[in-house]
Write a protein that holds these residues in place. Structure first.
Motif, short mmCIF file in Angstrom:
data_model
loop_
_atom_site.label_atom_id
_atom_site.label_comp_id
_atom_site.label_asym_id
_atom_site.label_seq_id
_atom_site.Cartn_x
_atom_site.Cartn_y
_atom_site.Cartn_z
N ARG A 115 75.48 119.03 61.32
CA ARG A 115 76.32 117.83 61.42
C ARG A 115 75.62 116.63 60.79
O ARG A 115 74.38 116.54 60.79
N ILE A 116 76.40 115.70 60.30
CA ILE A 116 75.89 114.45 59.72
C ILE A 116 75.89 113.37 60.78
O ILE A 116 76.87 113.20 61.52
N LEU A 117 74.82 112.59 60.84
CA LEU A 117 74.69 111.45 61.76
C LEU A 117 74.36 110.22 60.93
O LEU A 117 73.44 110.24 60.11
N VAL A 118 75.13 109.14 61.14
CA VAL A 118 74.88 107.88 60.43
C VAL A 118 74.89 106.72 61.42
O VAL A 118 75.25 106.90 62.59
N ALA A 170 64.01 106.77 62.49
CA ALA A 170 64.05 106.35 61.09
C ALA A 170 65.46 105.92 60.70
O ALA A 170 65.65 104.94 59.96
N LEU A 171 66.46 106.61 61.22
CA LEU A 171 67.85 106.25 60.94
C LEU A 171 68.18 104.88 61.53
O LEU A 171 68.76 104.02 60.85
N MET A 172 67.82 104.66 62.77
CA MET A 172 68.17 103.40 63.43
C MET A 172 67.38 102.21 62.87
O MET A 172 67.84 101.07 62.91
N SER A 173 66.20 102.50 62.31
CA SER A 173 65.40 101.42 61.71
C SER A 173 65.76 101.20 60.25
O SER A 173 65.13 100.39 59.57
#
Length: 252
Positions: A115-118, A170-173
């Motif tokens: 699944r993709i998370l953004v 890393a995504l949230m930053s």
């Protein structure tokens, strides 16, 4: 030496042999400490908890073995089985043809996918094709990494992380644009620590099944499979599943 004493001695020896025969073999079981909600460290108790941890505990009881639990990074698990340093691994391990060449697997015990998370406010990614040219985080040694490399024209933006928490941070930053990883783990993060900050998008990619991995040629494959089957038959599996994931889909 009296006949009575000999009978007592014989009975005692028979009990000792029976007790030795009945004592369960202790196996080395390994897991990845960061694949929530399958396995994770309970900060209060210091014990590993999660869906997989309850599955292996019940399987061991029914299959007739004791076990010592170890943890290591996911990318070290299959090599540890290959070398015989551990006997069994349970860590949301996808059954693949490549892995089946070097280790044995139980029957599948969980149906999954990728699944993709953004980030919550990012509408630029809606499907896999939108990942082209993006900075994407995934996990070292995972099937999600293989899928990205095989299916992206430009994979120079793919960053493999040692742990799932690293890639989510890393995504949230904003160090990366998206995470591509196992659906249950990505979904769990989106519903818990990432709530209101990230979201899953697109369909499930590459339908997968998780299996318990064992040393190649292990005598425990059949007992493990029988244990899993009995758990599904008597409702134990369903109870464990719904504790961690909510209502179980029909047909599982």
């Amino acid at each position: 030496m009296s006949t009575k004493w000999l009978k007592t001695l014989g009975a005692s020896l028979a009990l000792t042999v029976a007790a030795g025969t009945a004592s369960a073999e202790t196996l080395k079981v390994v897991t990845d400490p960061s694949f929530v909600p399958f396995e994770m460290m309970d900060q209060k108790s210091g014990e590993m908890i999660g869906f997989d941890m309850e599955i292996i505990a019940e399987v061991a009881k029914r299959a007739g073995f004791d076990y010592n639990l170890q943890t290591m990074d996911f990318n070290g698990i299959i090599p540890a089985l290959q070398t015989g340093n551990v006997d069994i691994a349970i860590a949301g391990i996808t059954i693949t043809d490549e892995r089946e060449q070097i280790v044995d697997f139980s029957d599948p015990y969980y149906d999954s996918g990728l699944r993709i998370l953004v980030r919550k406010n990012d509408d630029s990614v809606k499907s896999f094709d939108d990942l082209e040219g993006k900075k994407i985080g995934t996990k070292i040694g995972s099937t999600s990494y293989d899928y990205l490399v095989d299916n992206l024209d430009k994979d120079d933006g793919v960053t493999p992380y040692p742990g799932s928490s690293d890639m989510y941070m890393a995504l949230m930053s904003q160090a990366i644009d998206a995470v591509f990883y196992d659906a249950p783990n990505a979904g769990y993060f989106a519903r818990t620590k990432g709530e209101g900050k990230v979201k899953t998008v697109g369909p499930l990619y590459e339908g997968q099944q998780y299996g318990i991995a064992l040393v190649n040629g292990s005598k425990w494959v059949e007992p493990v499979n029988k244990a899993l089957a009995s758990m599904k038959e008597d409702g134990t599996y369903k109870n464990i599943y719904e504790k961690w994931f909510g209502p179980m889909p029909e047909g599982m």
